[in-house]
Design a protein around this motif. Structure first.
Motif, short mmCIF file in Angstrom:
data_model
loop_
_atom_site.label_atom_id
_atom_site.label_comp_id
_atom_site.label_asym_id
_atom_site.label_seq_id
_atom_site.Cartn_x
_atom_site.Cartn_y
_atom_site.Cartn_z
N SER A 128 -16.63 -65.02 -71.97
CA SER A 128 -15.85 -65.44 -73.14
C SER A 128 -16.44 -64.83 -74.41
O SER A 128 -15.70 -64.49 -75.35
N LEU A 129 -17.76 -64.67 -74.45
CA LEU A 129 -18.42 -63.99 -75.58
C LEU A 129 -18.62 -62.54 -75.20
O LEU A 129 -19.47 -62.21 -74.36
N ARG A 130 -17.83 -61.65 -75.76
CA ARG A 130 -17.89 -60.24 -75.36
C ARG A 130 -17.62 -59.34 -76.55
O ARG A 130 -17.20 -59.80 -77.62
N LEU A 131 -17.83 -58.06 -76.35
CA LEU A 131 -17.60 -57.07 -77.40
C LEU A 131 -16.17 -56.56 -77.31
O LEU A 131 -15.58 -56.51 -76.23
N PHE A 132 -15.63 -56.15 -78.41
CA PHE A 132 -14.28 -55.60 -78.43
C PHE A 132 -14.33 -54.18 -78.98
O PHE A 132 -14.45 -53.96 -80.17
N THR A 133 -14.32 -53.22 -78.08
CA THR A 133 -14.34 -51.80 -78.44
C THR A 133 -13.19 -51.13 -77.72
O THR A 133 -13.27 -50.88 -76.52
N GLU A 134 -12.10 -50.88 -78.43
CA GLU A 134 -10.90 -50.37 -77.78
C GLU A 134 -11.08 -48.91 -77.33
O GLU A 134 -11.88 -48.17 -77.90
N THR A 135 -10.32 -48.54 -76.29
CA THR A 135 -10.30 -47.16 -75.83
C THR A 135 -9.84 -46.25 -76.97
O THR A 135 -8.91 -46.57 -77.69
N GLY A 136 -10.52 -45.12 -77.11
CA GLY A 136 -10.18 -44.18 -78.17
C GLY A 136 -11.01 -44.35 -79.42
O GLY A 136 -10.96 -43.52 -80.33
N ASP A 217 -23.33 -30.14 -65.04
CA ASP A 217 -23.39 -30.34 -66.48
C ASP A 217 -23.00 -31.77 -66.83
O ASP A 217 -22.06 -32.33 -66.24
N VAL A 218 -23.68 -32.38 -67.78
CA VAL A 218 -23.36 -33.73 -68.22
C VAL A 218 -22.12 -33.66 -69.12
O VAL A 218 -22.15 -33.04 -70.19
N VAL A 219 -21.03 -34.27 -68.68
CA VAL A 219 -19.76 -34.19 -69.40
C VAL A 219 -19.34 -35.53 -69.98
O VAL A 219 -18.41 -35.60 -70.78
N ALA A 220 -20.00 -36.61 -69.58
CA ALA A 220 -19.64 -37.94 -70.05
C ALA A 220 -20.80 -38.88 -69.79
O ALA A 220 -21.81 -38.51 -69.18
N ALA A 221 -20.66 -40.10 -70.26
CA ALA A 221 -21.66 -41.14 -70.02
C ALA A 221 -20.95 -42.43 -69.64
O ALA A 221 -19.89 -42.74 -70.19
N VAL A 222 -21.53 -43.16 -68.71
CA VAL A 222 -21.00 -44.47 -68.34
C VAL A 222 -21.97 -45.51 -68.91
O VAL A 222 -23.18 -45.34 -68.86
N SER A 223 -21.43 -46.59 -69.47
CA SER A 223 -22.30 -47.55 -70.14
C SER A 223 -21.75 -48.97 -70.01
O SER A 223 -20.58 -49.18 -69.68
N ILE A 224 -22.61 -49.92 -70.28
CA ILE A 224 -22.19 -51.30 -70.47
C ILE A 224 -22.67 -51.73 -71.84
O ILE A 224 -23.70 -51.25 -72.34
N GLY A 225 -21.95 -52.64 -72.46
CA GLY A 225 -22.34 -53.17 -73.75
C GLY A 225 -22.17 -54.68 -73.75
O GLY A 225 -21.26 -55.21 -73.10
N ALA A 226 -23.06 -55.37 -74.46
CA ALA A 226 -23.02 -56.82 -74.47
C ALA A 226 -23.80 -57.36 -75.66
O ALA A 226 -24.56 -56.62 -76.30
N PRO A 227 -23.62 -58.62 -75.98
CA PRO A 227 -24.48 -59.24 -77.00
C PRO A 227 -25.95 -59.08 -76.59
O PRO A 227 -26.30 -59.21 -75.41
#
Length: 269
Positions: A128-136, A217-227
């Motif tokens: 319920s407590l989460r980050l809001f980072t929209e695609t784009g 070659d590194v073309v992207a990164a996968v991540s998690i984000g949280a409080p």
């Protein structure tokens, strides 16, 4: 006599440039100015002006044998970039679902654009407590874990360009000293993952790992984000392992094979 005149309005010029590029979708070897003028209903002088501009940008090129024009190498490069993003979306989707299930946190894939990270895929946290980072959304690379992963694998001249442009401070924890950031990026390459704790925004922490293409070659990164309260040091280390595994899973779906596996598969003569 030319009866069709292009206005000087920037939007009209862009529209006609787009129409001109689409005219080459017929896959003809080359098309002349007169034929393009007829097909598009644009005066020859304006067609020539558009072609000259597009040629200067590498979007079209002139066939020295016929005098006509064809699509340039930059269009091919743009197509390859689109293909990479489409492939990336397909490869990352199932892995993001599993990563969110394993961590419960928001998971995303980001790519580097200049000095910024653009999130091209994202799944929201179940909390319920989460980050809001929209695609784009665009975020500064030096203040995010995804950005640090991507900067760490940039060719030195490109990294120099980013660092020389200046590193903005967003919180007291943002690394703004180029030498300190270089040292941190060296550590990111060595350990295989990156973290960002309260650097872009107080109370926000993220952890990221690299995604590689078929060439390694590194073309992207996968991540998690949280409080930050949910991503302390112990949790970061545990999730870092999951992120490295997720990055490798996406990379394999893109055709990447680790060096040790390639060596093992190479026959000995």
């Amino acid at each position: 006599m030319e009866t069709h005149v292009v206005t000087d309005a920037p939007l009209s010029t862009v529209t006609n440039a787009a129409r001109l590029l689409k005219a080459f979708l017929t896959r003809e070897e080359s098309i002349g100015v007169s034929e393009l003028s007829r097909r598009l209903g644009i005066g020859k002088s304006n067609v020539h002006r558009l072609l000259t501009t597009l040629a200067n940008e590498g979007l079209v090129e002139q066939d020295t044998r016929t005098g006509g024009y064809r699509l340039g190498i930059v269009v091919y490069e743009l197509g390859e970039a689109v293909k990479i993003h489409l492939d990336l979306h397909a490869a990352a989707g199932p892995v993001l679902v599993r990563l969110r299930e394993e961590t419960g946190e928001s998971s995303q894939v980001g790519v580097l654009d200049g000095a910024e990270v653009v999130y091209v895929d994202r799944l929201e946290s179940a909390y319920s407590l989460r980050l809001f980072t929209e695609t784009g959304r665009r975020v500064p690379a030096h203040a995010t874990s995804s950005g640090k992963v991507l900067l760490a694998h940039l060719p030195p001249p490109l990294l120099d360009r980013v660092l020389d442009a200046g590193l903005a401070g967003f919180t007291p924890h943002t690394v703004t000293d180029p030498d300190l950031l270089r040292a941190e990026l060296s550590g990111v390459r060595a350990q295989g993952w990156a973290r960002s704790v309260d650097e872009r925004e107080i109370g926000v922490t993220s952890v990221a790992a690299p995604i590689r293409d078929v060439h390694g070659d590194v073309v992207a990164a996968v991540s998690i984000g949280a409080p930050s309260a949910r991503l302390g040091a112990v949790a970061r280390r545990r999730y870092a392992r999951l992120l490295v595994e997720a990055g490798e899973a996406v990379s394999r779906r893109l055709g990447w094979v680790p060096q040790d596996e390639r060596r093992a598969a190479t026959p000995v003569h």
